[in-house]
Design a protein around this motif. Structure first.
Motif, PDB file in Angstrom:
ATOM      1  N   TYR A   5       0.740  -1.117  -0.058  1.00 51.29           N
ATOM      2  CA  TYR A   5       0.085  -0.012   0.072  1.00 51.29           C
ATOM      3  C   TYR A   5       0.909   1.303  -0.085  1.00 51.29           C
ATOM      4  N   GLU A  34      -8.605   7.739  -5.442  1.00 51.96           N
ATOM      5  CA  GLU A  34      -8.450   8.992  -4.599  1.00 51.96           C
ATOM      6  C   GLU A  34      -8.913   8.932  -3.156  1.00 51.96           C
ATOM      7  N   HIS A  35      -8.166   9.362  -2.252  1.00 52.08           N
ATOM      8  CA  HIS A  35      -8.640   9.715  -0.901  1.00 52.08           C
ATOM      9  C   HIS A  35      -8.398  10.951  -0.188  1.00 52.08           C
ATOM     10  N   LYS A  36      -8.750  11.482   0.911  1.00 52.95           N
ATOM     11  CA  LYS A  36      -8.596  12.645   1.480  1.00 52.95           C
ATOM     12  C   LYS A  36      -7.409  12.284   2.697  1.00 52.95           C
ATOM     13  N   ALA A  37      -6.294  12.770   2.658  1.00 50.25           N
ATOM     14  CA  ALA A  37      -5.260  12.379   3.842  1.00 50.25           C
ATOM     15  C   ALA A  37      -5.045  13.566   5.072  1.00 50.25           C
ATOM     16  N   PHE A  38      -5.081  13.291   6.026  1.00 56.53           N
ATOM     17  CA  PHE A  38      -4.595  14.106   7.068  1.00 56.53           C
ATOM     18  C   PHE A  38      -3.516  13.590   7.756  1.00 56.53           C
ATOM     19  N   TYR A  39      -2.494  14.252   7.984  1.00 61.67           N
ATOM     20  CA  TYR A  39      -1.327  13.803   8.543  1.00 61.67           C
ATOM     21  C   TYR A  39      -0.467  14.839   9.273  1.00 61.67           C
ATOM     22  N   TRP A  40       0.449  14.549  10.246  1.00 59.44           N
ATOM     23  CA  TRP A  40       1.515  15.675  10.643  1.00 59.44           C
ATOM     24  C   TRP A  40       2.401  15.712   9.826  1.00 59.44           C
TER      25      TRP A  40
ATOM     26  N   ILE C   3      -2.088  -0.778  10.837  1.00 57.72           N
ATOM     27  CA  ILE C   3      -2.997  -0.061   9.812  1.00 57.72           C
ATOM     28  C   ILE C   3      -4.426  -0.429  10.923  1.00 57.72           C
ATOM     29  N   TYR C   5      -8.548   0.130  10.522  1.00 53.24           N
ATOM     30  CA  TYR C   5      -9.516   0.309   9.637  1.00 53.24           C
ATOM     31  C   TYR C   5     -10.971   0.503  10.307  1.00 53.24           C
ATOM     32  N   THR C   7     -15.017   2.727   9.803  1.00 55.14           N
ATOM     33  CA  THR C   7     -15.952   3.258   8.857  1.00 55.14           C
ATOM     34  C   THR C   7     -16.942   4.067   9.531  1.00 55.14           C
ATOM     35  N   ASP C  15     -14.042  13.173   9.833  1.00 57.78           N
ATOM     36  CA  ASP C  15     -13.000  14.352   9.925  1.00 57.78           C
ATOM     37  C   ASP C  15     -12.784  14.668  11.410  1.00 57.78           C
ATOM     38  N   LYS C  19      -9.335  13.910  13.322  1.00 64.97           N
ATOM     39  CA  LYS C  19      -8.502  15.040  13.640  1.00 64.97           C
ATOM     40  C   LYS C  19      -8.447  14.897  15.192  1.00 64.97           C
ATOM     41  N   ALA C  28      -0.666   8.883  13.182  1.00 63.03           N
ATOM     42  CA  ALA C  28       0.400   9.885  12.465  1.00 63.03           C
ATOM     43  C   ALA C  28      -0.336  10.385  11.281  1.00 63.03           C
ATOM     44  N   CYS C  29      -1.476   9.622  10.547  1.00 61.00           N
ATOM     45  CA  CYS C  29      -1.858   9.869   9.426  1.00 61.00           C
ATOM     46  C   CYS C  29      -3.171   9.278   9.231  1.00 61.00           C
ATOM     47  N   ALA C  30      -4.011   9.656   8.273  1.00 61.32           N
ATOM     48  CA  ALA C  30      -5.371   8.931   8.037  1.00 61.32           C
ATOM     49  C   ALA C  30      -5.636   9.216   6.583  1.00 61.32           C
ATOM     50  N   ASN C  31      -6.132   7.968   5.967  1.00 58.59           N
ATOM     51  CA  ASN C  31      -6.698   8.163   4.278  1.00 58.59           C
ATOM     52  C   ASN C  31      -8.006   7.818   4.580  1.00 58.59           C
ATOM     53  N   LEU C  32      -8.840   8.716   3.753  1.00 62.44           N
ATOM     54  CA  LEU C  32     -10.290   8.706   3.987  1.00 62.44           C
ATOM     55  C   LEU C  32     -11.072   8.530   2.626  1.00 62.44           C
ATOM     56  N   ARG C  33     -11.945   7.912   2.256  1.00 58.17           N
ATOM     57  CA  ARG C  33     -12.635   7.793   1.160  1.00 58.17           C
ATOM     58  C   ARG C  33     -14.029   7.215   1.173  1.00 58.17           C
ATOM     59  N   GLU C  34     -15.106   7.694   0.300  1.00 59.15           N
ATOM     60  CA  GLU C  34     -16.521   7.186   0.514  1.00 59.15           C
ATOM     61  C   GLU C  34     -16.557   5.754  -0.125  1.00 59.15           C
ATOM     62  N   ILE C  54      -8.507   4.780   6.972  1.00 62.57           N
ATOM     63  CA  ILE C  54      -7.112   3.941   7.013  1.00 62.57           C
ATOM     64  C   ILE C  54      -6.358   4.607   7.983  1.00 62.57           C
ATOM     65  N   LYS C  56      -2.978   5.208  10.496  1.00 63.62           N
ATOM     66  CA  LYS C  56      -1.554   4.651  10.405  1.00 63.62           C
ATOM     67  C   LYS C  56      -1.066   4.932  11.779  1.00 63.62           C
TER      68      LYS C  56
END
Lengths: 101, 101, 101
Positions: A5, A34-40, C3, C5, C7, C15, C19, C28-34, C54, C56
């Protein structure tokens, strides 16, 4: 078999890296969305649109995929994450082994 | 608990297969979304829109899910990939066990 | 590294929860998608639009992430699923360890 990944900043860099890995027979298949990423990053929480990729390959190719993906990747600190596949249907595994080097 | 990852050529075949697995109590839940797939097929790199599915079920049902999904699947060589879940919150596991056969 | 996971029913709750986990340095990080979800609920197969995430983080933070996510989550029975990362590139792991508590 393993899943790798990784995430890219845009479609252009994702398509380019993934096609190179395919052409070099380092992976058999890639799924991109595609996705929306949030990260430090540098003391702040960043929010970005990214392209995430699920790559499918053989366990034996992990070291080479990781090294090559690092070279192809536009990020300074890319995420190159190996997930073990516990089992897979026989005909898919056969195809995957034939399509990779 | 396990996750099964598979990919379909379109929403119609994805919805149909996933609903059959639910009705037969072989899975408790499915998450579906579109992606772009690149893969080797008969000597060429193909590019397709697909629908990827994350299926959630019990470890004991893996053999049956794999066999049934193969029957339901429109692809000659579908990817039916088993990922181990290392841990899960207790209330979700309880629900999943109750909702599957 | 692991990881997680999970929903959410919508972007707002996704969000907000993600956050909070970032601000508390639990991930440290998040990946979001519908995605479209199908699942058994109270004797019927339900169909809903959801937001999948997702996350991390470090293995050592799993218990705390699970507990905190349960508090933040709008669902009665959320899915909080831990997937083991078998390997990851060194520079990403270093970043992840530094950005989490």
């Amino acid at each position: 078999m393993i899943i790798v990944y990784t995430t890219f900043p845009d479609w252009e860099s994702a398509d380019k890296a993934v096609k190179a890995l395919l052409e070099e027979r380092l992976i058999a298949c890639a799924n991109l969305r595609e996705h929306k990423a949030f990260y430090w990053w540098q003391g702040k929480i960043e929010e970005d649109k990214e392209v995430g990729a699920i790559l499918k390959t053989k366990d034996e190719l992990w070291d080479e995929v990781r090294r090559r993906l690092k070279e192809l990747h536009p990020y300074t600190v890319p995420a190159i994450i190996k997930i073990k596949v516990e089992d897979v249907n026989e005909e898919y595994l056969k195809w995957l082994v034939e399509e990779t080097k």
